[in-house]
Scaffold this motif. Structure first.
Motif, mmCIF file in Angstrom:
data_model
loop_
_atom_site.group_PDB
_atom_site.id
_atom_site.type_symbol
_atom_site.label_atom_id
_atom_site.label_comp_id
_atom_site.label_asym_id
_atom_site.label_seq_id
_atom_site.Cartn_x
_atom_site.Cartn_y
_atom_site.Cartn_z
ATOM 1 N N VAL B 80 91.720 52.069 106.815
ATOM 2 C CA VAL B 80 90.314 52.461 106.699
ATOM 3 C C VAL B 80 89.396 51.247 106.726
ATOM 4 N N SER B 81 89.692 50.274 105.867
ATOM 5 C CA SER B 81 88.859 49.066 105.806
ATOM 6 C C SER B 81 89.645 47.972 105.099
ATOM 7 N N GLU B 82 89.450 46.733 105.540
ATOM 8 C CA GLU B 82 90.128 45.641 104.848
ATOM 9 C C GLU B 82 89.155 44.797 104.036
ATOM 10 N N THR B 83 87.936 45.300 103.901
ATOM 11 C CA THR B 83 86.977 44.618 103.043
ATOM 12 C C THR B 83 87.429 44.759 101.596
ATOM 13 N N VAL B 84 87.620 43.637 100.929
ATOM 14 C CA VAL B 84 87.995 43.687 99.512
ATOM 15 C C VAL B 84 86.731 43.894 98.689
ATOM 16 N N VAL B 85 86.726 44.955 97.869
ATOM 17 C CA VAL B 85 85.547 45.301 97.087
ATOM 18 C C VAL B 85 85.663 44.691 95.697
ATOM 19 N N GLY B 86 84.735 43.816 95.363
ATOM 20 C CA GLY B 86 84.709 43.218 94.037
ATOM 21 C C GLY B 86 83.749 43.991 93.143
ATOM 22 N N ALA B 136 82.095 32.615 86.157
ATOM 23 C CA ALA B 136 83.116 33.626 86.432
ATOM 24 C C ALA B 136 82.708 34.456 87.650
ATOM 25 N N VAL B 137 81.440 34.877 87.694
ATOM 26 C CA VAL B 137 80.977 35.725 88.799
ATOM 27 C C VAL B 137 81.083 34.977 90.130
ATOM 28 N N GLU B 138 80.701 33.698 90.134
ATOM 29 C CA GLU B 138 80.772 32.927 91.385
ATOM 30 C C GLU B 138 82.226 32.785 91.826
ATOM 31 N N GLU B 139 83.103 32.502 90.870
ATOM 32 C CA GLU B 139 84.530 32.386 91.176
ATOM 33 C C GLU B 139 85.045 33.709 91.752
ATOM 34 N N PHE B 140 84.621 34.789 91.107
ATOM 35 C CA PHE B 140 85.057 36.142 91.495
ATOM 36 C C PHE B 140 84.572 36.460 92.911
ATOM 37 N N ALA B 141 83.330 36.070 93.192
ATOM 38 C CA ALA B 141 82.712 36.412 94.482
ATOM 39 C C ALA B 141 83.516 35.843 95.644
ATOM 40 N N LYS B 142 84.180 34.693 95.390
ATOM 41 C CA LYS B 142 84.957 34.072 96.473
ATOM 42 C C LYS B 142 86.097 34.973 96.914
ATOM 43 N N ARG B 143 86.483 35.868 96.043
ATOM 44 C CA ARG B 143 87.696 36.655 96.296
ATOM 45 C C ARG B 143 87.420 38.009 96.911
ATOM 46 N N CYS B 144 86.135 38.350 97.158
ATOM 47 C CA CYS B 144 85.880 39.690 97.691
ATOM 48 C C CYS B 144 84.968 39.660 98.911
ATOM 49 N N GLY B 145 85.073 40.706 99.712
ATOM 50 C CA GLY B 145 84.276 40.831 100.929
ATOM 51 C C GLY B 145 82.903 41.405 100.644
ATOM 52 N N VAL B 146 82.806 42.228 99.603
ATOM 53 C CA VAL B 146 81.517 42.760 99.167
ATOM 54 C C VAL B 146 81.558 42.844 97.642
ATOM 55 N N LEU B 147 80.411 42.548 97.032
ATOM 56 C CA LEU B 147 80.313 42.503 95.577
ATOM 57 C C LEU B 147 79.448 43.669 95.107
ATOM 58 N N THR B 148 79.985 44.492 94.190
ATOM 59 C CA THR B 148 79.197 45.603 93.667
ATOM 60 C C THR B 148 79.369 45.680 92.155
ATOM 61 N N VAL B 149 78.760 46.680 91.525
ATOM 62 C CA VAL B 149 78.759 46.751 90.055
ATOM 63 C C VAL B 149 79.127 48.140 89.567
ATOM 64 N N GLU B 150 79.696 48.195 88.369
ATOM 65 C CA GLU B 150 79.862 49.488 87.705
ATOM 66 C C GLU B 150 79.016 49.491 86.438
ATOM 67 N N ILE B 151 78.288 48.402 86.228
ATOM 68 C CA ILE B 151 77.377 48.295 85.084
ATOM 69 C C ILE B 151 76.223 47.401 85.526
#
Lengths: 636, 636
Positions: B80-86, B136-151
């Motif tokens: 379906v998609s290989e974008t990693v969702v952070g 932490a967020v900047e480090e995390f962002a490196k690992r995903c194709g798109v960054l979203t939130v649940e809060i």
């Protein structure tokens, strides 16, 4: 408390590792595993970020082992169930079991030889090992509260041994043993008087010949074990082909038997769930369409007469009743031209023919299997959508070209309302390999079939309407159109797609027949029929279809339409026509909306609004009359 | 190939760890993480079983890093998609996002400070860290194709910085910034002419007093930030209570504002999805019922007039249109007594008011959010079941007694057809903490409400029937019963639960009114009304309900029932009655079955069978006549 734990007992680390190899209780080890894992997941990262020092790992685990093992002995269940479900096999079925389990917070662990098997990323943990290696299975069994399967080709002897040791296997080892040998399976079911094609064992050319003489050709030759997706089946069209067919299956030593050719008109399947209390519930009968022996499309419910549904359900029920243990079972059946139901084979686990249940039934086959094996009450197996169609995404070409074509298919599926794409995330594509599936649910099979066609690009580009009409408005002659247009207007006002046709009972009887007979399959849910004089159209159409028919008497030149009214409303017992007032096609349209509103809260809300608006109009008029008096009112 | 890899480059191990800290590409690191993890999961076990030696771990990873990173650069998408969702946050919303993602084979990674947060076990990986810690967020962002939130309470400044660096944040940082400060949110929406309660900022007692003078009391005082589930709200019933309310919120320095009290009659909510192409789709309007400011029950669809639904949807649509970025948004609304819709607040993420969509809609809010943020087309948000009701499982007492009571509730839920239990697997129970939820779907809200009651043990034990009747059979007098019983017989034959009542339009008009007005809410889907002479019952009832009404003219002493027929069928435009033949209650029952069959394939199949059986009966008679001749036939 946690921070304290860091300083406690650095030593027990190894000891713990040791423990949960020996451990007999299923819980401590699993929980340790989870916690080790969890800790490693997060810690290795938090370590990078916060410079923790790794050595803390094991003591954390050891601490938790105690707390969790205590918890399970002394304390009430948290959530739905704390029974850890061990699944032999980690393919797509195991993966979908994990998905259902995660919703309920039930822990599933899998045993599978492939490190990146589909269930691996979702399982509470994945033990790498073969499900027919008894050492691995015994080790695995220590870690779960109940042991179940997603594939029947497991080591039955080990399961029997484990059962003797008190391990809870669901379904029972006896069931696995019977089912994994197709010949034993046939013997078992024939002993229980389940109808199935004639069969006999063959050990050499002579016995094969004899079978050919008994059953005639074509003759179906099957290997007893390790057969699935058509592998292990071979057809001999004549005695000459016997030797070659047997050779293709690996020779007589492989263990072979023959089946009398079953000339089926449809293949059906029923998922049957058996609870730990032995209660049995059956899912709706589905039609399975195979291509090259692999499940290709599943239609739920099957489009067969009610009698056939009852018969198929009865056979499936009896077949599963003859087996031991809890869980869902898939019963594959043949429907013959003379309306017989013959059992093909049974799988003691969730099955491809039940994938549609994830979107279309109140309880999916995967949740149902978990409920059954952990001892929860079974859920409602009935459908919550009128129809569902499942399409298997099979590997096309090897490697990237195959992935590309599959991705294009998925792209089209994502654009179809009611379609859900499941992707099993298998590392490689092989021809005919099950890579995922697509389920489309909707209000009628007719609509779903045309959606499937357009998804597969099988339709001649855009020859069918963008939206499938839900209501068919038909009339005996164009002279009825000035009246019947009011029905079309109402449906348009309520955004209900409709088609308008001229179909005369007396001048185009063939057209009337074909229209009435095909309407339901095309997705038409209600027919509004208008006619004048000797108005036979509504009644004739009602006699040819099971969907509701609304009759509109159209006033003809004589008798003020009373003739039309009586010939439409005075139908004999058995064939109802919902008749409205003479020339009142508006009410026919409104009646159709009310009928559709029974299953469509949105439409029903619109109807409530429509009624309020009409009331307000009357109030306004009333006020006007009161204000201005009746003379002004009449003069205005 | 694999076995080979074991012998390659033992050294790069550390180097790899290093790499994917520095790594800028989102993929290698995540894939490494998964593989490390995966490998550790399985290997530590396979090591115990097969005595592998641990040092092999990292080189495996390094090998995969190359292969996967290459793959993502050069090759087509697999699945379906290989974008990693952070996802920033790993609570139950993150958990349910992971569940939806696993179905589509989309990889989701979460950043959450709690090691055992609900999403941890399902996330592709879980990075332990705070979502408002910019490192932490900047480090995390490196690992995903798109960054979203649940809060929404995340560090907006960091998101803005990341966007400038080209990180794809959905929804946009600007949206998070506006929404996380409730005062800014109000200012933003009022600028966009979205109707909302009057509000003003307060910095000291004087400004608070002024607000009180303007808006009157009770006065709602809210803190601008970090407010959710009612935390951060306080009510001052009078000027005397101002100081105490402000104190409860932590004083003026905390950042406070006041809202004019909104005297709402209902709270509504709309989930709105915005695609990456800016297409916008709205889910059905739901009613949310709060208890102690926490979402307690959600009813879908809301039982409000169509006009209100349209108005609420319009306000929600406009509110979301004014924000930037893709994803689902929850718009909470007030419905006032005078039919106004006021915006309460917006959440830029999946929301408690949308949990029912998992079972009740073609596309759940979680799949929809993933589709939106990775750039896939939006799915169909409409409902596939007529009604759904969601009940939040909130923490009762602390610890085990609470767990026990919750477990009993879940036990009852598992016995209710159409109910699905979601358990978030939170380690500890706290009072009012969201531990899970239960969704019940079914054919009408009336049925669901009585099921919810019995689940909560609020009903006086078993005073209501086991099965809710779907059809109501009513008649003007008991003298109609000999005719009307035929409708009841047919419904019984088709297993359709029905109730039979005497309700006279002329002798018990009040009873007729209350029956017609309450029928739909009680779960009645169709009414069959029989009457003779001046037969007003069917028409009057049809005027009082939006559900289909079938009229049966009962032959009275005079006029052979033509009077009844005409007074039932000749209804004015706007109020349809589905009229059947005089005294033909059988056809009324069959018509009801056909109507219910529109949404019930099972019933439709039974109807097809019924028609075939009737045909066979006639054929048998015909054969008998042909065989025996007409004299024998008549004499027999």
């Amino acid at each position: 408390m946690l921070s304290l734990s860091y300083h406690q007992s650095l030593s027990p680390a190894v000891q713990v590792r040791g423990n949960h190899i020996e451990s007999s209780s299923p819980f401590p080890s699993t929980f340790t595993r989870r916690l080790n894992l969890n800790y490693i997941t997060s810690s290795s990262l938090s370590w990078m970020l916060k410079q923790h020092s790794p050595p803390m790992l094991p003591c954390r685990a050891s601490l938790e082992v105690q707390s969790t093992s205590n918890r399970n002995k002394d304390l009430p269940v948290h959530g739905v169930s704390e029974t850890v479900v061990g699944v032999l096999g980690g393919g797509q079925l195991g993966r979908m079991l994990c998905q259902a389990a995660s919703q309920m917070g039930i822990k599933v662990i899998v045993l599978d030889p492939m490190e990146n098997c589909p269930a691996s990323v979702l399982a509470h943990y994945h033990m790498v090992g073969s499900y027919d290696d008894s050492a691995a299975v015994e080790e695995f069994a220590k870690r779960c509260g109940v042991l179940t399967v997603e594939i029947e080709h497991v080591d039955a002897a080990t399961l029997e041994k484990l059962e003797q040791q008190g391990v809870d296997c669901q379904p029972k080892a006896s069931t696995i043993r019977i089912i994994q040998d197709k010949y034993l399976q046939k013997v078992h079911f024939s002993r229980h008087a389940i109808p199935l094609p004639k069969f006999m064992q063959i050990d050499d050319f002579e016995s094969a010949q004899r079978a050919g003489d008994f059953y005639g050709y074509p003759l179906m030759i099957k290997s007893r074990r390790l057969a699935y997706d058509g592998r292990g089946n071979a057809v001999a069209k004549s005695e000459e082909e016997l030797a070659c067919a047997v050779h293709a299956l690996g020779g007589y030593d492989r263990g072979l038997y023959v089946e009398k050719w079953a000339p089926f008109v449809k293949e059906l399947a029923v998922i049957v769930a058996r609870g730990s209390d032995n209660s049995i519930l059956c899912y709706p009968v589905v039609e399975t369409i195979h291509r090259e022996n692999i499940c290709h499309v599943v239609k739920a419910p099957a489009n067969v007469p009610w009698k056939i549904m009852k018969l198929a359900t009865d056979v499936a029920y009896r077949a599963v009743s003859s087996l031991e243990g809890a869980g869902v079972f898939a019963v594959e059946l043949f429907l013959t031209a003379d309306g017989q139901i013959l059992l093909n084979e049974v799988a003691p686990r969730p099955h491809n023919s039940g994938h549609h249940t994830i979107e279309s039934c109140f309880t999916s086959q995967f949740e149902q299997h978990l409920r059954a094996v952990v001892g929860l009450p079974l859920g409602d197996p009935s459908m919550k959508t009128p129809a569902a169609i499942m399409y298997n995404i099979l590997g096309e070409d090897e490697g990237e070209p195959g992935f590309l074509r599959t991705h294009q298919l998925i792209g089209r599926a994502l654009g179809i309302p009611g379609a859900t794409v499941h992707w099993y995330d298998k590392p490689e594509m092989r021809k005919q390999r099950k890579m995922g599936h697509i389920t489309i649910v909707g209000s009628s099979m007719g609509i779903l079939e045309s959606q499937l066609k357009s998804m597969l690009r099988e339709d001649i580009m855009d020859d069918q309407p963008a939206v499938t009409p839900r209501v068919g408005i038909i009339m005996g002659s164009d002279s009825d159109l000035p009246v019947m247009k009011d029905a079309a207007k109402i449906l348009k006002e309520f955004d209900v797609p409709a088609e308008v046709r001229i179909v005369s009972a007396h001048r185009t009887p063939e057209m009337m027949f074909s229209y009435a007979l095909s309407a339901r399959e095309r997705g038409i849910q209600i027919i509004i029929a208008g006619a004048g004089g000797a108005a036979h159209l509504p009644g004739m159409v009602a006699a040819l279809t099971p969907i509701p028919v609304i009759g509109v008497p159209v006033r003809a030149s004589v008798l003020d339409g009373l003739d039309s009214l009586l010939s439409i409303v005075q139908m004999p017992r058995g064939v109802p026509v919902a008749t409205v007032a003479i020339n009142n096609a508006t009410n026919a349209g409104l009646l159709a909306v009310r009928m559709l509103g029974v299953g469509d809260a949105d439409l029903q809300a619109k109807m409530v609004q429509y009624q309020e608006d009409r009331r307000d109009e009357v109030l306004v008029k009333g006020e006007k009359l009161q204000r201005g008096g009746w003379e002004d009112y009449l003069n205005a």
